[in-house]
Design an enzyme around this catalytic site. Structure first.
Site: not given
Ligand code: UT7
Length: 322
Positions: A114, A249, A279
C-alpha cells in the site's frame, strides 16, 4: 540551480463494475452496517478479466498526461507500483510503455504494497533531482480482487481495484516554489507477518491470498503515520497549520479521520475516496490525488501531504507544493 519534480498532471481509472456492500453480503457473512461502521466503505470497483494492472495503469497514465498537456514522447521513465502485476515479467511498467506507444525511455515495477506509490514517487523524485530523467510517469495499479480470500470476511470486504498516476516534470526551480519538497520512506520487516500474501509466482502452486491481522495493522498505522507527518513537516521547517490538503492512503475512514484531527484540518481538507473505492493499495493515494486535482479542489500553490502504510510494514510520506 537545483532540480525539482513538479506534479504536472494526475489521472485515474476505475473498473466499470461497482460492487456494493449489500451485494457482497449475499455471498460473504457480513453486512452493510458492519462495513460502513468499521471502515467507512460503501462500495468498491472490481476489475473484469481485461482490466489488468497494465490496462488500468495505461488508462490512468493517459489521463495524467492529458491533464499535464503532455505526450507519451515527453516521458523518459515509467515507474509502476503494484503487488498484482500482469506477469512476473516483463514489468507491468514496460507493458504500459508499449501501450502508450513509447519508443524510448525505461520502466520498472516497484513492490511496497500500500506504500508503493509513495515509494515510487520518492524514487522518481530522486531520478529527476539527479538529472537522470526529465519526465516520469509514476503509477499505482492494483487488482486486489484477484488475491482476496473470499472465505475471510475480515479482509475480503476491505479492498477494491483501480489505478492512479501522476506525471512528474523536472523544473530548475528558478521561477517557482512548486514541486515535491521531500519524501520519507520507512520499513520494519519484523512486522512482515501482520499483513502479507501467502504465495507468489515463485512458489509452486501457490499464487497467494492476502492475510491480515487488522487490529495490529490499525494500531501501527495510527502511530507510524502520525510520526511520518511530523517528520515531513520538521524536515521542511513547516507547521501543521501550513498544510492545505491531506491525501492519505484510503484503508479505513477511522484512521483517516484520526490523522485529520491530529493535523487540525477541517474535514473538507482531507480527500476521501475510501467510501467509494475501498482500499486500492498502491492506487489509493494517486486515485484520491487525481480526483481532487481534476475537480479543482486542490489548486496550484496548495501544500499537500501524501502518506501511506501497508504490508512490510512499509510506510512513507511526501510533502508537495502543487
Ligand atoms: O492497507 C493496509 C493498511 N490496512 C489497514 O490500515 C487496515 C487496518 N485495520 C482495520 O481497518 C480494521 O482493523 C478492520 C476494519 C480490518 C477490522 O475492524 P476492527 O474494528 O479492528 O474489527 P475486528 O477485526 O476486531 O473484528 C471485530 C468483530 C469480530 O467479531 P467478534 O470476535 O467481536 O465477535 C469479527 O469476527 O467483527 C467481526 N468481523 C466482521 N463482522 C461482519 C470481522 N469482519 C467482519 C465482517 N462483517 N466483514
Amino acid at each position: 540551480m537545483s532540480l525539482r519534480s513538479i506534479i504536472a498532471g494526475a489521472g485515474g481509472y476505475l473498473p466499470e463494475r461497482v460492487v456494493t456492500n449489500d451485494e457482497l453480503a449475499r455471498t460473504v457473512d457480513t453486512s452493510d452496517d458492519w462495513i460502513r461502521e468499521r471502515t467507512g466503505i460503501r462500495q468498491r470497483h472490481f476489475a473484469g478479466p481485461h482490466e489488468t494492472a497494465a490496462f488500468m495503469g495505461t488508462a490512468a497514465a493517459r489521463a495524467a498526461l492529458t491533464h499535464a498537456k503532455a505526450e507519451p514522447s515527453d516521458v523518459d521513465a515509467v515507474i509502476l507500483a503494484t503487488s498484482t502485476p500482469d506477469q512476473a515479467f516483463p514489468a507491468t511498467a514496460i507493458r504500459v510503455m508499449a501501450a502508450l506507444g513509447m519508443q524510448r525511455g525505461f520502466g520498472f515495477d516497484l513492490a511496497a504494497a500500500c506504500a508503493g506509490f509513495i515509494y515510487a514517487l520518492s524514487v522518481a523524485d530522486g531520478m529527476i533531482r539527479a538529472g537522470q530523467a526529465k519526465g516520469v510517469l509514476v503509477i499505482g495499479s492494483e487488482v486486489y480482487s484477484r488475491i482476496l480470500n473470499w472465505q475471510d470476511r475480515g479482509t475480503c470486504v476491505l479492498f477494491g481495484d483501480g489505478a492512479g498516476a501522476v506525471f512528474l516534470r523536472a523544473s530548475d526551480g528558478s521561477d517557482t516554489d512548486q514541486g515535491i519538497l521531500s519524501t520519507h520512506l520507512h520499513a520494519q520487516g519484523s512486522l512482515g507477518d501482520i499483513l502479507y500474501v501467502d504465495g507468489a509466482v515463485g512458489q509452486r502452486d501457490r499464487p497467494g491470498h492476502l492475510v491480515m491481522n487488522g487490529r495490529e495493522v490499525f494500531r501501527h498505522a495510527v502511530t507510524r503515520l502520525a510520526e511520518a507527518v511530523d517528520e515531513a513537516l520538521n524536515a521542511n521547517g513547516l507547521a501543521r497549520r501550513d498544510i492545505d490538503w491531506l491525501v492519505p492512503h484510503q484503508a479505513n475512514r477511522r484512521i483517516i479521520d484520526g490523522m485529520g484531527r491530529k493535523l487540525g484540518l477541517a474535514a473538507d481538507r482531507v480527500v476521501i475516496t475510501v467510501d467509494r473505492h475501498a482500499n486500492t493499495s498502491a492506487a489509493s493515494v494517486p486515485l484520491a490525488l487525481s480526483e481532487a486535482c481534476q475537480d479543482g479542489r486542490i489548486k496550484r500553490g496548495d501544500l499537500v501531504l501524501l502518506e501511506a502504510l501497508g504490508g512490510g510494514l512499509a510506510w512513507g510520506s511526501a510533502l508537495v507544493r502543487m
